[in-house]
Design an enzyme around this catalytic site. Structure first.
Site, mmCIF file in Angstrom:
data_model
loop_
_atom_site.group_PDB
_atom_site.id
_atom_site.type_symbol
_atom_site.label_atom_id
_atom_site.label_comp_id
_atom_site.label_asym_id
_atom_site.label_seq_id
_atom_site.Cartn_x
_atom_site.Cartn_y
_atom_site.Cartn_z
ATOM 1 N N ARG A 1 0.819 -1.218 0.000
ATOM 2 C CA ARG A 1 0.000 0.000 0.000
ATOM 3 C C ARG A 1 0.848 1.261 0.000
ATOM 4 N NH1 ARG A 1 -2.927 -3.785 2.967
ATOM 5 N NH2 ARG A 1 -2.003 -3.103 4.926
ATOM 6 N N GLU B 1 2.541 -6.152 13.745
ATOM 7 C CA GLU B 1 1.433 -6.180 14.704
ATOM 8 C C GLU B 1 0.801 -7.575 14.677
ATOM 9 O OE1 GLU B 1 -1.711 -3.465 13.750
ATOM 10 O OE2 GLU B 1 -2.822 -3.897 15.575
HETATM 11 P P1 AMP Z 1 3.830 -1.971 11.862
HETATM 12 O O1 AMP Z 1 5.092 -2.558 11.308
HETATM 13 O O2 AMP Z 1 3.364 -2.640 13.105
HETATM 14 O O3 AMP Z 1 3.939 -0.466 12.019
HETATM 15 O O4 AMP Z 1 2.690 -2.271 10.806
HETATM 16 C C1 AMP Z 1 2.576 -1.497 9.664
HETATM 17 C C2 AMP Z 1 2.278 -2.306 8.441
HETATM 18 O O5 AMP Z 1 1.299 -3.304 8.664
HETATM 19 C C3 AMP Z 1 1.774 -1.411 7.357
HETATM 20 O O6 AMP Z 1 2.307 -1.850 6.125
HETATM 21 C C4 AMP Z 1 0.270 -1.578 7.428
HETATM 22 O O7 AMP Z 1 -0.287 -1.566 6.140
HETATM 23 C C5 AMP Z 1 0.044 -2.907 8.129
HETATM 24 N N1 AMP Z 1 -0.883 -2.811 9.268
HETATM 25 C C6 AMP Z 1 -0.561 -3.013 10.576
HETATM 26 N N2 AMP Z 1 -1.616 -2.864 11.381
HETATM 27 C C7 AMP Z 1 -2.647 -2.544 10.581
HETATM 28 C C8 AMP Z 1 -4.025 -2.232 10.837
HETATM 29 N N3 AMP Z 1 -4.560 -2.237 12.070
HETATM 30 N N4 AMP Z 1 -4.793 -1.902 9.764
HETATM 31 C C9 AMP Z 1 -4.281 -1.876 8.517
HETATM 32 N N5 AMP Z 1 -3.002 -2.169 8.216
HETATM 33 C C10 AMP Z 1 -2.181 -2.500 9.234
#
Ligand code: AMP
Length: 182
Positions: free
Chosen positions: A65, A102
């Site tokens: 994205r 996450e």
């Molecule tokens: P992080 O590495 O934990 O900051 O997660 C970010 C990545 O995971 C990004 O590429 C987001 O598109 C995806 N992502 C993580 N949590 C979500 C969420 N609650 N909703 C949508 N996309 C998420």
């Protein structure tokens, strides 16, 4: 955080899907924002306005994205576009970094010759949650000898601490909307 006059408009276009991709996750779905002609335009314009005239050599966008926003942003800024991809997708010699998500774990890779020593990069993705993905992209940029100018996202989930984590690592963070305690 202070947000611009378009923040509410953008936020209302983002769809929330509970329990995707697993129980307990509130998935913030930007496809409903991107399919809106004004929504797409406002997102890109807000970032173009912020970064026009700033010393940026490359937009470093995170699969998948991040590409959607990163490509028109690089085009408008007149700078190069570099993809950070999931494991095994890039054909040339790569550098990789493993990190926790996450939901799950993952590895991102960059072409070893994608960035030159001293280049300034803007890291772009749709959302920052724990900051693990963006931190991994920042580490790859640093291993190429580049400097992280800032990290830009449409959405911040401040409860998950990603902004704080990146800022503590010395990387400024810019976001257009946040979902806090929701
Ligand atoms: P992080 O590495 O934990 O900051 O997660 C970010 C990545 O995971 C990004 O590429 C987001 O598109 C995806 N992502 C993580 N949590 C979500 C969420 N609650 N909703 C949508 N996309 C998420």
């Amino acid at each position: 955080m202070e947000f611009g006059p378009n923040a509410l408009f953008l936020k209302e276009l983002i769809r929330t899907i509970p329990d995707y991709p697993k129980a307990g996750i509130l998935f913030r779905d930007v496809t409903t924002l991107l399919k809106d002609p004004r929504g797409m335009r406002v997102v890109v314009n807000e970032m173009v306005n912020r970064y026009t005239g700033q010393p940026i050599d490359k937009v470093l966008a995170i699969e998948a994205r991040g590409f959607i926003i990163g490509a028109p942003l690089a085009h408008q800024l007149g700078v190069g576009f570099v993809p950070v991809r999931k494991k095994g997708k890039l054909p040339g010699k790569t550098l990789g970094y493993d990190y926790a998500l996450e939901y799950g774990t993952d590895r991102v890779e960059i072409h070893a010759d994608a960035l030159a020593e001293g280049e300034r990069v803007l890291i772009v993705d749709d959302l920052i949650a724990t900051g693990g993905t963006a931190q991994a992209a920042a580490e790859l940029a640093k291993r190429c000898g580049a400097v992280v100018h800032e990290c830009a996202f449409i959405i911040d989930l401040p409860d998950l601490g990603g902004r704080k984590r990146l800022e503590e690592a010395g990387h400024p963070v810019f976001t257009l909307v946040e979902f806090e305690g929701e």
